[in-house]
Design a protein around this motif. Structure first.
Motif, short mmCIF file in Angstrom:
data_model
loop_
_atom_site.label_atom_id
_atom_site.label_comp_id
_atom_site.label_asym_id
_atom_site.label_seq_id
_atom_site.Cartn_x
_atom_site.Cartn_y
_atom_site.Cartn_z
N TYR A 290 -4.46 -30.34 -29.26
CA TYR A 290 -5.87 -30.14 -29.62
C TYR A 290 -6.72 -29.85 -28.39
O TYR A 290 -7.60 -30.60 -28.04
CB TYR A 290 -6.44 -31.37 -30.33
CG TYR A 290 -5.67 -31.73 -31.56
CD1 TYR A 290 -5.77 -30.94 -32.70
CD2 TYR A 290 -4.86 -32.84 -31.59
CE1 TYR A 290 -5.06 -31.25 -33.83
CE2 TYR A 290 -4.15 -33.16 -32.73
CZ TYR A 290 -4.25 -32.36 -33.85
OH TYR A 290 -3.55 -32.68 -34.96
N GLU B 78 -22.40 -22.28 -63.89
CA GLU B 78 -21.58 -22.41 -62.70
C GLU B 78 -20.09 -22.33 -63.07
O GLU B 78 -19.30 -21.66 -62.43
CB GLU B 78 -21.90 -23.73 -62.01
CG GLU B 78 -21.43 -23.85 -60.58
CD GLU B 78 -21.99 -22.77 -59.66
OE1 GLU B 78 -23.15 -22.36 -59.86
OE2 GLU B 78 -21.26 -22.35 -58.77
N TYR C 99 -17.31 -19.37 -62.20
CA TYR C 99 -16.04 -19.67 -61.54
C TYR C 99 -14.87 -19.12 -62.35
O TYR C 99 -13.95 -18.51 -61.81
CB TYR C 99 -15.90 -21.18 -61.36
CG TYR C 99 -14.63 -21.57 -60.66
CD1 TYR C 99 -14.43 -21.25 -59.32
CD2 TYR C 99 -13.61 -22.25 -61.33
CE1 TYR C 99 -13.26 -21.58 -58.68
CE2 TYR C 99 -12.43 -22.60 -60.70
CZ TYR C 99 -12.26 -22.26 -59.37
OH TYR C 99 -11.12 -22.59 -58.73
N ARG D 238 -10.58 -25.72 -74.46
CA ARG D 238 -9.21 -26.20 -74.33
C ARG D 238 -8.73 -26.97 -75.55
O ARG D 238 -7.63 -26.75 -76.05
CB ARG D 238 -9.13 -27.08 -73.10
CG ARG D 238 -7.82 -27.78 -72.93
CD ARG D 238 -7.75 -28.36 -71.54
NE ARG D 238 -6.62 -29.26 -71.41
CZ ARG D 238 -5.36 -28.87 -71.35
NH1 ARG D 238 -5.07 -27.60 -71.46
NH2 ARG D 238 -4.38 -29.73 -71.21
N ARG E 71 -10.80 -25.67 -68.36
CA ARG E 71 -10.41 -27.01 -67.93
C ARG E 71 -11.61 -27.62 -67.25
O ARG E 71 -12.34 -26.96 -66.54
CB ARG E 71 -9.26 -26.91 -66.93
CG ARG E 71 -8.04 -26.18 -67.48
CD ARG E 71 -7.33 -26.98 -68.52
NE ARG E 71 -6.55 -28.05 -67.93
CZ ARG E 71 -5.27 -27.95 -67.65
NH1 ARG E 71 -4.62 -26.84 -67.90
NH2 ARG E 71 -4.61 -28.97 -67.13
N GLY E 72 -11.78 -28.87 -67.41
CA GLY E 72 -12.82 -29.52 -66.67
C GLY E 72 -13.87 -30.11 -67.56
O GLY E 72 -14.43 -29.44 -68.41
N TRP E 73 -14.10 -31.36 -67.37
CA TRP E 73 -15.15 -32.09 -68.08
C TRP E 73 -15.06 -31.91 -69.59
O TRP E 73 -16.06 -31.75 -70.27
CB TRP E 73 -16.53 -31.66 -67.57
CG TRP E 73 -16.73 -32.05 -66.17
CD1 TRP E 73 -16.60 -31.27 -65.09
CD2 TRP E 73 -17.07 -33.35 -65.69
NE1 TRP E 73 -16.83 -31.97 -63.96
CE2 TRP E 73 -17.12 -33.27 -64.30
CE3 TRP E 73 -17.32 -34.59 -66.30
CZ2 TRP E 73 -17.41 -34.35 -63.49
CZ3 TRP E 73 -17.63 -35.68 -65.50
CH2 TRP E 73 -17.66 -35.54 -64.11
N PRO F 10 -12.22 -36.40 -74.44
CA PRO F 10 -11.12 -36.50 -75.40
C PRO F 10 -11.65 -36.18 -76.79
O PRO F 10 -12.85 -36.25 -77.04
CB PRO F 10 -10.67 -37.96 -75.28
CG PRO F 10 -11.81 -38.67 -74.65
CD PRO F 10 -12.53 -37.68 -73.82
N PRO F 11 -10.76 -35.82 -77.74
CA PRO F 11 -11.25 -35.43 -79.07
C PRO F 11 -12.00 -36.57 -79.75
O PRO F 11 -11.84 -37.73 -79.41
CB PRO F 11 -9.96 -35.08 -79.81
CG PRO F 11 -8.85 -35.67 -79.02
CD PRO F 11 -9.32 -35.77 -77.62
N TYR G 42 -10.72 -40.31 -80.86
CA TYR G 42 -9.45 -40.52 -80.17
C TYR G 42 -9.15 -42.00 -80.03
O TYR G 42 -8.00 -42.41 -79.96
CB TYR G 42 -9.48 -39.85 -78.79
CG TYR G 42 -10.06 -40.71 -77.70
CD1 TYR G 42 -11.43 -40.91 -77.59
CD2 TYR G 42 -9.21 -41.34 -76.78
CE1 TYR G 42 -11.94 -41.70 -76.62
CE2 TYR G 42 -9.74 -42.14 -75.79
CZ TYR G 42 -11.10 -42.32 -75.69
OH TYR G 42 -11.63 -43.12 -74.73
N PHE H 206 -5.83 -46.41 -80.05
CA PHE H 206 -5.65 -47.64 -79.28
C PHE H 206 -5.83 -48.85 -80.17
O PHE H 206 -6.57 -48.81 -81.14
CB PHE H 206 -6.68 -47.70 -78.16
CG PHE H 206 -6.48 -46.63 -77.13
CD1 PHE H 206 -5.70 -46.87 -76.01
CD2 PHE H 206 -7.05 -45.38 -77.29
CE1 PHE H 206 -5.51 -45.87 -75.07
CE2 PHE H 206 -6.87 -44.39 -76.36
CZ PHE H 206 -6.10 -44.63 -75.24
#
Lengths: 636, 210
Positions: A412, A560, A564, A613, A622-624, A627-628, A631, A635
């Motif tokens: 360096y 935005e 992209y 998606r 994809r992104g943010w 979930p359906p 969903y 659980f």
């Protein structure tokens, strides 16, 4: 006339044959010229008588060299380097001069002769050393940088030496010379000030020097602008030559050293935006004339003396190298230059230099050193230069390997120093690139062919130079060999392509980033070898399009993301489109197949904009994505 | 079977938005880069605009056995890009949900640097919670995605103490070696506040690396 042609042919042929061979053998061009001279002179006796006459002419090469040295020395740069320059370089010149003078006194020379010899041998060979550093990539090492400051100091020291040496003239030699040449010499005839009283002589000298400085400062720029606006390259070359010849003539007329005058002019012009252009115009003339000078030195080598006094000459050469290397070693210790750099510094500068030849012939002319002593010393200078490559080989193969293990960990180290960027074209595009880089402390060299643009930039203190970036010699003086990046932003489409082709061919290591006008130009730049291209309107258009979407009520964050996705889809298809374009026929690069591919991409972009998606499960958006719905029922 | 095949593969996801100022994280990252069983990812370098390539990240997770988040502790949490990474990469039906079993059985651990002193991260200190408690969102994320959670590897007062840095780097190397050789007993360390306390008891692994 025929005779001149024949002589010119012999000299040029010797250079053309010998120099490339010498360079291939790693001996450097200076040695090549010297060897060429030895071959056509003392070895084969093809030339001989005219050598002295030609030498006068060839010394003009030295005058040009000093002009170029001056051009490199902007006053601000000198100030920055002052410690190394005057400390390291000054001490080197002073101590070496002292020691060599002492040795000469031991040989029972008069003190004035001894001192002249001391001065002459304190200098090293700028031409050999700098060229070898460049060839071996040692310029940016600590040893290399320090050697450079010493060489610079030596080049500067030549000026006072040229002024001082005539004062050492021996009365005996002057008398003898006057006895021989009672008829007026041509020098005297052309000296305008010889018959003036002392006070008028002094005024004439001061006026000449003042004139060079004032005219250089105030008149050169309008002159160059005027010439540059004509757009005729040869007239610019003529102007550059005119300047150097004119100053040399003026100085000769008032009885001063032409070298001193052109050096001064060089320093005055060092800050000019025309510096690089001047440099690259004078450079070839300097190179040839200096080459001629070295050939005449080689041709003038007296083999008889060499054969008769071989032991003395050999011993003197070794003594000079040992003395100079020891002085440099001591200074390296004093200035804390360490490890292999200390060796490099000491060994690289241990020879005598080309200025030695100049000063020797000057000393003989000025009746300071007797001819017989000078002819021996000339051999010593030449031999020490011949031995320089041996010292470099010693350094590379014996000394470097010992230090290599130590240096491998220092990764360096000042990256900024070698990270120079050349920007070709400083119009509306190049300017922004340059501002970003300069604001971040990146050093850039800016070239543009429009003098008024360069002028404007200089007004707001952006370092820029006038010059046509597509010319190889100008790129060379701008430092393309050591540059990391070349940014091409010139407005002429074809020239941009030519420039990139040339640079990628000659300097494959330099990364080229280029600005394209449109898609076709973009592909052409890539084809020419550009490493990265950007369409000048692409990103700004994208920004404006995004702003339009926001204005229409799209959520800014979504805009935005769409922007992209648009870029990504386009980028994904870009290589395929480029290949299609490459395969297209000449004259119709954007053929139906290309158009089909392009429309396909447009469709992909449209789809990418609409996808969700979770709805289509194709992974395009994809992104943010939450979930359906419901969903959480999975659980417990 | 050779020693290198027996090793578990580590994925080190490093998130540091201000690397010019980094004093301890960067040396840790450099050290990790020199180990061939660790895949080192500099997230801020790969995604300077926060546009994360989800496919690539998910593939990386699938290809490794141990996942490490390495980051400076920012406002009691990860730097924003690492949070973005979690939001995007740990997708429904990849990391959780009826078909989301990609991470099951992997090991998860945080390696973090905290500016405050260790004493500050206690119930009676000014931060009131231990780092382990403050990392509970990550602990629960690991649990929901089926990963084995290990207590964090932490350095405190990271911007003020010079002397403990060399020791910390040595421990870091030890931890990476121990993880890849599966020398850490998950049950024994499960309740520790930081995993640092368990390291002295581990054998010196330099010899095993040969």
């Amino acid at each position: 006339m025929t005779e001149y042609f024949l002589q010119a042919f012999i000299y040029l042929a010797a250079a053309v044959v010998a120099v490339p061979i010498a360079k291939k053998l790693g001996l450097g061009s200076v040695l090549g010229y010297l060897i060429a001279g030895v071959i056509i002179g003392p070895v084969t006796h093809i030339v001989g008588q005219e050598t002295a006459t030609i030498q006068h002419f060839a010394e003009f090469g030295v005058v040009m060299m000093l002009f170029l040295v001056g051009l490199e020395l902007a006053p601000s740069m000198l100030w920055q380097m002052r410690n190394r320059l005057f400390g390291l370089g000054g001490l080197q010149v002073a101590i070496s001069t002292g020691l060599v003078t002492g040795i000469a006194l031991l040989f029972e020379q008069p003190w004035s002769v001894a001192l002249a010899i001391g001065l002459i041998f304190s200098l090293s060979s700028t031409a050999i050393v700098l060229q070898t550093f460049n060839e071996k990539g040692l310029s940016n090492t600590e040893g290399g940088r320090n050697a450079f400051s010493v060489l610079l100091m030596q080049d500067i020291a030549v000026i006072p030496m040229l002024a001082f040496i005539p004062m050492l003239a021996l009365p005996d030699l002057v008398a003898a010379a006057e006895g021989l040449q009672s008829s007026a010499e041509h020098h005297e005839q052309l000296n305008l000030v010889a018959h003036l009283p002392t006070w008028a002589y002094a005024i004439a000298i001061l006026a000449s020097i003042g004139g060079v400085i004032v005219l250089g400062h105030f008149l050169s720029r309008p002159l160059f602008h005027y010439v540059a606006s004509s757009g005729l390259r040869e007239i610019f070359v003529a102007t550059a030559l005119l300047l150097v010849v004119g100053i040399a003539a003026l100085m000769s007329l008032v009885g001063l050293s032409p070298a001193l005058g052109t050096f001064l002019a060089g320093v005055v012009l060092a800050n000019s935006e025309f510096r690089h252009e001047l440099e690259s115009n004078i450079e070839p003339f300097k190179g040839l004339l200096l080459g001629l000078f070295f050939i005449t030195v080689g041709a003038g080598i007296n083999f008889e003396i060499l054969a008769n006094q071989a032991p003395v000459i050999g011993l003197l050469t070794l003594a000079i190298i040992v003395v100079k290397a020891s002085v440099l070693w001591g200074l390296a210790v004093m200035f804390r230059i360490k490890n292999s750099n200390r060796w490099l510094f000491s060994l690289s500068l241990a020879q005598a230099g080309e200025f030695g030849f100049v000063l020797l012939s000057f000393s003989v002319q000025q009746h300071v050193i007797p001819t017989d002593v000078a002819s021996i010393l000339q051999l010593v200078v030449a031999l020490s230069m011949f031995l320089t490559p041996v010292l470099f080989i010693l350094f590379e193969h014996v000394i470097m390997p010992r230090y290599q293990a130590d240096t491998s960990n220092q990764s360096y180290d000042d990256i900024g120093h070698s990270a120079s960027v050349i920007i070709a074209g400083i119009g509306r595009f190049g300017q922004i690139v340059n501002r970003l880089l300069v604001a971040n402390g990146v050093k850039t060299v800016v070239l543009d062919h429009e003098a008024s643009q360069v002028e404007n930039l200089r007004k707001i203190e952006i370092q820029s130079y006038f010059g046509d970036a597509t010319r190889p010699d100008l790129l060379h003086t701008a430092g393309i060999e050591n540059a990391k990046l070349l940014i091409v932003a010139i407005d002429n489409r074809e020239q941009a392509i030519e420039l990139i082709t040339y640079v990628k061919h000659t300097y494959p290591k330099v990364k080229v980033l280029a600005r394209a006008f449109d898609k076709g130009h973009n592909y052409e730049l890539l084809q020419a070898g550009a490493d990265y291209t950007v369409n000048e309107t692409y990103f700004s258009a994208l920004e404006l399009g995004a702003e339009a979407m926001t204005e229409l009520g799209f959520h800014p964050f979504e805009v935005e993301q769409k922007k992209y996705a648009f870029c990504q889809t386009e980028a994904a298809a870009s290589n395929q489109l480029y290949q299609q374009w490459l395969g297209g026929s000449e004259g119709q690069k954007f053929d139906p197949n290309y158009r089909k591919l392009f429309m396909q991409m447009e469709e992909n972009i449209k789809q990418a904009m609409q996808r969700d998606r979770m709805d289509k499960h194709d992974g395009a958006e994809r992104g943010w994505t939450p979930p359906p719905k419901n969903y959480e029922k999975g659980f417990d | 079977m050779s020693a290198s095949q027996a090793r578990k593969k580590i994925l080190l996801l490093f998130a540091h938005p201000s690397q010019k100022r980094s004093e301890v994280n960067l040396p840790m990252f450099e050290l990790a880069k020199s180990l061939d069983f660790v895949t080192c990812v500099d997230l801020y370098s790969e995604y300077p605009r926060h546009h994360i390539n989800i496919n690539r990240e998910q593939q990386r997770l699938v290809d490794h056995d141990i996942v490490i988040f390495q980051f400076p502790f920012y406002w009691y949490s990860t730097p924003s890009l690492l949070k973005e990474w979690q939001d995007l990469v740990l997708e429904y039906n990849f990391a959780y949900g009826p078909d989301g079993a990609a991470l099951h059985g992997k090991t998860f651990i945080c390696a973090l640097s905290a500016g405050g002193a260790e004493q500050a991260y206690r119930a009676d200190g000014y931060n009131h919670f231990t780092v382990r408690e403050l990392l509970q969102p990550l602990e629960q994320t690991a649990r929901l995605t089926g990963m084995c959670y290990l207590p964090p590897f932490a350095i405190f007062s990271s911007r003020s103490t010079q002397c403990q840095r060399q020791q910390h780097l040595a421990n870091w190397r030890k931890l990476l070696e121990a993880l890849s050789f599966e020398l850490i007993n998950h049950d024994k360390v499960a309740e520790l506040t930081t995993i640092n306390d368990a390291l002295p008891a581990l054998p010196n692994l330099a010899s095993m690396a040969v």
